[in-house]
Design a protein around this motif. Structure first.
Motif, mmCIF file in Angstrom:
data_model
loop_
_atom_site.group_PDB
_atom_site.id
_atom_site.type_symbol
_atom_site.label_atom_id
_atom_site.label_comp_id
_atom_site.label_asym_id
_atom_site.label_seq_id
_atom_site.Cartn_x
_atom_site.Cartn_y
_atom_site.Cartn_z
ATOM 1 N N ALA A 78 -0.951 -10.656 -26.391
ATOM 2 C CA ALA A 78 -1.260 -10.082 -25.079
ATOM 3 C C ALA A 78 -0.675 -10.941 -23.970
ATOM 4 C CB ALA A 78 -2.765 -9.933 -24.920
ATOM 5 N N ALA A 79 -0.846 -12.261 -24.067
ATOM 6 C CA ALA A 79 -0.317 -13.157 -23.038
ATOM 7 C C ALA A 79 1.208 -13.164 -23.042
ATOM 8 C CB ALA A 79 -0.859 -14.564 -23.249
ATOM 9 N N ARG A 80 1.802 -13.204 -24.219
ATOM 10 C CA ARG A 80 3.267 -13.172 -24.313
ATOM 11 C C ARG A 80 3.829 -11.872 -23.740
ATOM 12 N NH1 ARG A 80 4.518 -15.495 -30.447
ATOM 13 N NH2 ARG A 80 4.158 -17.712 -29.980
ATOM 14 N N SER A 81 3.035 -10.826 -23.755
ATOM 15 C CA SER A 81 3.487 -9.529 -23.263
ATOM 16 C C SER A 81 3.258 -9.357 -21.767
ATOM 17 C CB SER A 81 2.794 -8.413 -24.043
ATOM 18 O OG SER A 81 3.055 -8.541 -25.433
ATOM 19 N N GLY A 82 2.727 -10.410 -21.097
ATOM 20 C CA GLY A 82 2.724 -10.412 -19.646
ATOM 21 C C GLY A 82 1.429 -10.086 -18.951
ATOM 22 N N VAL A 83 0.266 -10.213 -19.628
ATOM 23 C CA VAL A 83 -1.004 -9.950 -18.956
ATOM 24 C C VAL A 83 -1.920 -11.164 -19.072
ATOM 25 C CG1 VAL A 83 -0.849 -7.455 -19.324
ATOM 26 C CG2 VAL A 83 -2.051 -8.867 -20.995
ATOM 27 N N ASP A 84 -2.804 -11.338 -18.104
ATOM 28 C CA ASP A 84 -3.747 -12.453 -18.112
ATOM 29 C C ASP A 84 -4.772 -12.243 -19.220
ATOM 30 O OD1 ASP A 84 -2.514 -13.692 -15.966
ATOM 31 O OD2 ASP A 84 -3.698 -12.577 -14.502
ATOM 32 N N THR A 85 -4.904 -13.233 -20.080
ATOM 33 C CA THR A 85 -5.704 -13.090 -21.298
ATOM 34 C C THR A 85 -6.667 -14.253 -21.417
ATOM 35 O OG1 THR A 85 -3.832 -11.993 -22.381
ATOM 36 C CG2 THR A 85 -5.598 -12.806 -23.806
ATOM 37 N N LEU A 86 -7.904 -13.943 -21.774
ATOM 38 C CA LEU A 86 -8.935 -14.946 -21.994
ATOM 39 C C LEU A 86 -9.404 -14.845 -23.438
ATOM 40 C CD1 LEU A 86 -10.788 -17.138 -20.811
ATOM 41 C CD2 LEU A 86 -12.366 -15.313 -20.127
ATOM 42 N N LEU A 87 -9.239 -15.926 -24.193
ATOM 43 C CA LEU A 87 -9.653 -15.990 -25.598
ATOM 44 C C LEU A 87 -10.922 -16.820 -25.702
ATOM 45 C CD1 LEU A 87 -9.267 -15.702 -28.692
ATOM 46 C CD2 LEU A 87 -7.723 -17.680 -28.575
ATOM 47 N N LEU A 88 -11.964 -16.240 -26.267
ATOM 48 C CA LEU A 88 -13.255 -16.905 -26.437
ATOM 49 C C LEU A 88 -13.520 -17.094 -27.918
ATOM 50 C CD1 LEU A 88 -15.348 -14.619 -24.032
ATOM 51 C CD2 LEU A 88 -14.017 -16.653 -23.427
ATOM 52 N N THR A 89 -13.806 -18.340 -28.338
ATOM 53 C CA THR A 89 -14.152 -18.587 -29.735
ATOM 54 C C THR A 89 -15.478 -19.326 -29.804
ATOM 55 O OG1 THR A 89 -12.976 -20.711 -29.860
ATOM 56 C CG2 THR A 89 -11.722 -18.729 -30.378
ATOM 57 N N PRO A 90 -16.358 -18.945 -30.716
ATOM 58 C CA PRO A 90 -17.633 -19.659 -30.854
ATOM 59 C C PRO A 90 -17.453 -21.047 -31.460
ATOM 60 C CG PRO A 90 -17.447 -17.928 -32.497
ATOM 61 C CD PRO A 90 -16.276 -17.769 -31.586
ATOM 62 N N LEU B 155 -0.700 -6.524 -28.310
ATOM 63 C CA LEU B 155 0.400 -5.848 -27.630
ATOM 64 C C LEU B 155 -0.059 -4.503 -27.070
ATOM 65 C CD1 LEU B 155 3.301 -5.682 -26.754
ATOM 66 C CD2 LEU B 155 3.948 -5.089 -29.094
ATOM 67 N N ALA B 156 -0.875 -3.779 -27.828
ATOM 68 C CA ALA B 156 -1.411 -2.503 -27.333
ATOM 69 C C ALA B 156 -2.242 -2.718 -26.073
ATOM 70 C CB ALA B 156 -2.253 -1.834 -28.418
ATOM 71 N N ALA B 157 -3.080 -3.766 -26.079
ATOM 72 C CA ALA B 157 -3.903 -4.056 -24.906
ATOM 73 C C ALA B 157 -3.031 -4.342 -23.693
ATOM 74 C CB ALA B 157 -4.823 -5.232 -25.200
ATOM 75 N N ALA B 158 -1.963 -5.127 -23.865
ATOM 76 C CA ALA B 158 -1.074 -5.443 -22.751
ATOM 77 C C ALA B 158 -0.390 -4.190 -22.225
ATOM 78 C CB ALA B 158 -0.040 -6.475 -23.200
ATOM 79 N N LEU B 159 0.085 -3.329 -23.109
ATOM 80 C CA LEU B 159 0.737 -2.096 -22.675
ATOM 81 C C LEU B 159 -0.238 -1.185 -21.936
ATOM 82 C CD1 LEU B 159 2.890 -1.336 -25.857
ATOM 83 C CD2 LEU B 159 3.707 -2.193 -23.649
ATOM 84 N N CYS B 160 -1.489 -1.179 -22.371
ATOM 85 C CA CYS B 160 -2.496 -0.368 -21.685
ATOM 86 C C CYS B 160 -2.763 -0.897 -20.281
ATOM 87 C CB CYS B 160 -3.791 -0.348 -22.500
ATOM 88 S SG CYS B 160 -3.702 0.648 -24.001
ATOM 89 N N VAL B 161 -2.894 -2.211 -20.141
ATOM 90 C CA VAL B 161 -3.113 -2.800 -18.825
ATOM 91 C C VAL B 161 -1.941 -2.489 -17.895
ATOM 92 C CG1 VAL B 161 -3.301 -4.992 -17.573
ATOM 93 C CG2 VAL B 161 -4.661 -4.611 -19.630
ATOM 94 N N GLN B 162 -0.743 -2.680 -18.387
ATOM 95 C CA GLN B 162 0.449 -2.468 -17.565
ATOM 96 C C GLN B 162 0.674 -1.006 -17.221
ATOM 97 O OE1 GLN B 162 3.031 -4.371 -20.345
ATOM 98 N NE2 GLN B 162 2.846 -6.407 -19.416
ATOM 99 N N GLY B 163 0.272 -0.113 -18.123
ATOM 100 C CA GLY B 163 0.475 1.310 -17.886
ATOM 101 C C GLY B 163 -0.737 2.034 -17.357
ATOM 102 N N HIS B 164 -1.847 1.278 -17.081
ATOM 103 C CA HIS B 164 -3.101 1.869 -16.593
ATOM 104 C C HIS B 164 -3.559 2.986 -17.541
ATOM 105 C CE1 HIS B 164 -2.483 -0.421 -12.906
ATOM 106 N NE2 HIS B 164 -1.259 0.064 -12.851
ATOM 107 N N LEU B 165 -3.592 2.646 -18.832
ATOM 108 C CA LEU B 165 -3.965 3.594 -19.871
ATOM 109 C C LEU B 165 -5.179 3.109 -20.630
ATOM 110 C CD1 LEU B 165 -0.422 4.148 -21.453
ATOM 111 C CD2 LEU B 165 -1.632 5.779 -19.993
ATOM 112 N N GLU B 166 -5.953 4.047 -21.147
ATOM 113 C CA GLU B 166 -6.949 3.709 -22.151
ATOM 114 C C GLU B 166 -6.231 3.559 -23.489
ATOM 115 O OE1 GLU B 166 -9.704 2.814 -21.364
ATOM 116 O OE2 GLU B 166 -10.619 3.996 -19.772
ATOM 117 N N PRO B 167 -6.751 2.724 -24.409
ATOM 118 C CA PRO B 167 -6.075 2.542 -25.695
ATOM 119 C C PRO B 167 -5.781 3.839 -26.445
ATOM 120 C CG PRO B 167 -7.694 0.817 -25.396
ATOM 121 C CD PRO B 167 -7.850 1.752 -24.230
ATOM 122 N N ALA B 168 -6.691 4.818 -26.376
ATOM 123 C CA ALA B 168 -6.464 6.070 -27.104
ATOM 124 C C ALA B 168 -5.298 6.865 -26.538
ATOM 125 C CB ALA B 168 -7.730 6.921 -27.089
#
Length: 619
Positions: free
Chosen positions: A27-39, A467-480
């Motif tokens: 997601a980050a490599r594809s150009g969107v701000d990404t936050l990764l949380l791990t327990p 990558l799907a998440a990044a494309l959705c953010v950039q295209g203002h799309l829902e994943p479906a």
């Protein structure tokens, strides 16, 4: 506890699994701000923190693409002894090696932020979306406002608090006609299925071999001839393969061994519902206590198993100093004196109710003599696949092996699994519009999970989700609403880790026409024959093309002898070696051998296999 300000994130990944870090990276490599949380304190899940460092599946070069292939090649150069170290896998590496690579990749991404040691407090719904995620990090409670949310955990940990529908446990044969599923009558009457709702996990323990006390040492002759019995419940753990093969099953560089032994070993079978809070209590404190009790029992079980093997080996196996303590790990250390992995190896958890469902039938050869499973397709017949796997199928329960429909084929002098595909819709939640799955808990049946849960495929599923998440953010799309073809082309054309979406047996990752062949295959399933090859004759391999060199390879000369059963041996003055290959071109050449033939081959020797893994022919 202090309360922090609201924080927005294009993509929020709840991680802890291998698919989580893959999704966040992509997601980050594809150009969107990404936050990764791990327990936990480490990034890599199965591939590092859980210590499962002898990966299964996707071993052949046509399936070594995407982030899995990139990690594999980085490991080849970071491990000076090479990866040919054991007999369960073609690859073995130290846990910290994978973690070090992943941390380097994460640190290089300006649009990726990683928070470790995070506690998940709550999720808020905004209609059919996840509107906010509240977590505790370093003593501060933070409310996060994501556009797209990705579950990258081993157990589908976001599904219950997000109100995302999911499946858990067994399904009857009558539901989907899966050939290996139990009948509804058995599910209802046999208490085994209530006691064993998911596949058994393992808390991996690492050991250290002392070559001075190994099988070749004079004092080892006694235990080699008559190994001392192991105590219950491990009494028959070495019965099938013997003590030496049991220990070298998961050997890693430096003489480390991965103890992840399914045959009366350290798989854990008891009270597994305690790992899933909604199954044991509605009170959070009671659920946490039940899970803590389960984890303590799993750790103790593995330590007792390791101690029994150490005693039986007469000093050959000792404790390993590998994993940092929780305090050391939290401080960023990648090594320590511990032998137990930092987290369990969960083989199965909650499985997302997704827009598409992967069943056992989708993994099996599409007819006698076929070399690939049916390809994933959309309603209009176009290909919908976003990742390729090939693991045979493997379920872990107490007792004997669960009978499974065969899906293996003889290839390259060894057995390999029939390749299959994962459709994009299996990552998309049916009930929460901005939720994607990135680890083993995507839309898959209980039976099919045995082939889809492995590290290589999970890394590439995570890559596709990110990558799907990044494309959705950039295209203002829902994943479906994301066009699958757009995602497929972006995966194939990724500049850092291009990923296959179609299984092509004749096209390894390093083929100069790899990208063109993948894109051509998308034009229609009819372009791919029953043997997983493109039907276009003009796409023959270019003249003079060979695989790239590997560290540790060398020249081997001798007489190559087919055994008549699909296997081969190289006989030379230095002795005889079974020969295997992961390369399609060499596989095709080997198939043409009908009699002993002088040969000069480039390859890497694995004395613990034992086999000689060859990559190219010297003419």
């Amino acid at each position: 506890m202090r309360t922090g300000f609201d924080r927005r994130a294009d993509v929020l990944v709840w991680g802890g699994g291998s698919g989580g870090v893959a999704a966040a990276l992509q997601a980050a490599r594809s150009g969107v701000d990404t936050l990764l949380l791990t327990p936990g304190p480490w990034l890599g899940g199965m591939v590092s923190a859980a210590g499962v460092c002898a990966p299964d599946g996707n071993e052949l070069s046509p399936w070594q693409s995407g982030l899995w292939g990139a990690l594999l090649r980085a490991l080849q150069w970071i491990e000076p002894e090479g990866l040919d170290q054991n007999w369960v896998s073609c690859f073995g590496y130290r846990p910290a090696s994978a973690e070090r690579i992943l941390r380097r990749w994460v640190a290089a991404e300006e649009r990726l932020e990683w928070w470790s040691g995070v506690r998940l407090d709550s999720l808020e719904r905004d209609g059919d979306r996840i509107g906010a995620v509240t977590v505790e990090h370093r003593g501060v409670q933070r409310r996060l406002l994501p556009t797209v949310v990705i579950d990258g955990s081993d157990r589908g940990e976001l599904y219950p608090p997000a109100g995302a529908p999911f499946r858990f446990g067994w399904e009857a044969k009558e539901l989907w006609q899966e050939p290996s599923a139990p009948t509804a009558e058995r599910l209802g009457n046999d208490p085994f299925f209530q006691r064993q709702p998911v596949q058994s996990p393992t808390w991996v323990c690492l050991g250290q071999l002392d070559e001075r006390s190994g099988p070749q040492a004079p004092e080892a002759e006694a235990w080699r001839r008559s190994p001392p019995p192991l105590p219950e419940p491990f009494a028959t753990a070495t019965e099938t393969f013997g003590l030496e093969r049991t220990l070298t099953y998961g050997r890693l560089p430096g003489g480390l061994v991965m103890l992840n032994w399914p045959l009366h070993g350290n798989d854990w079978h008891h009270g597994l519902e305690r790992a899933f809070a909604e199954q044991v209590a509605t009170d959070a404190t009671a659920a946490e206590a039940a899970e803590a009790e389960l984890l303590a029992a799993m750790r103790d079980h593995s330590e007792v198993f390791a101690a029994a093997l150490r005693q039986a080996s007469g000093g050959w196996l000792g404790p390993a100093a590998v994993f940092p303590t929780p305090e050391e790990a939290a401080a960023g250390r990648l090594s320590g004196a511990g032998s137990l992995a930092l987290m369990p190896y969960w083989r199965e958890g909650r499985r997302l109710l997704a827009r598409e469902l992967v069943l056992e039938q989708h993994l099996l050869p599409q007819g006698e003599g076929a070399c690939i499973a049916p390809l994933s397709r959309t309603a209009d017949g176009s290909l919908s696949s976003i990742a390729v796997g090939n693991y045979a199928n493997d379920h872990h329960y107490p007792g004997g092996d669960w009978p499974l429909a065969p899906k293996s084929c003889r290839w390259g002098g060894r057995w390999s699994g029939t390749p299959f595909t994962i459709p994009y819709g299996a990552l998309v939640s049916e009930g929460v519009t901005n939720l994607l799955a990135a680890d083993k808990g995507f839309g898959v049946s209980h039976m099919a999970n045995g082939a889809t849960r492995l590290q290589p495929l999970v890394l590439n599923i995570g890559q596709a989700a990110g990558l799907a998440a990044a494309l959705c953010v950039q295209g203002h799309l829902e994943p479906a609403a994301l066009p699958v073809r757009r995602l497929q082309e972006a995966l194939i054309s990724d500049p850092l880790a291009p990923a296959a979406v179609v299984p092509l047996w004749d096209t390894p990752w390093h083929h100069p026409l790899w990208r063109e062949r993948q894109l051509q295959a998308l034009e229609g399933p009819e372009r791919i024959d029953r043997h997983g090859q493109l039907t276009a004759a003009e796409l023959a391999a270019p003249s003079g093309w060979t695989p790239p060199p590997e560290p540790g390879e060398r020249l081997w000369r001798g007489e190559l002898v087919p055994d008549g059963q699909g296997g081969f041996g190289l006989h030379s003055e230095a002795g005889a070696w079974p020969v295997i290959t992961l390369e399609p071109a060499l596989h095709q050449w080997l198939l043409g051998l009908e009699r002993p033939t002088p040969a000069a081959l480039i390859g890497c020797a694995n004395p613990w296999g034992p086999w000689l893994r060859v990559s190219r022919l010297v003419t």
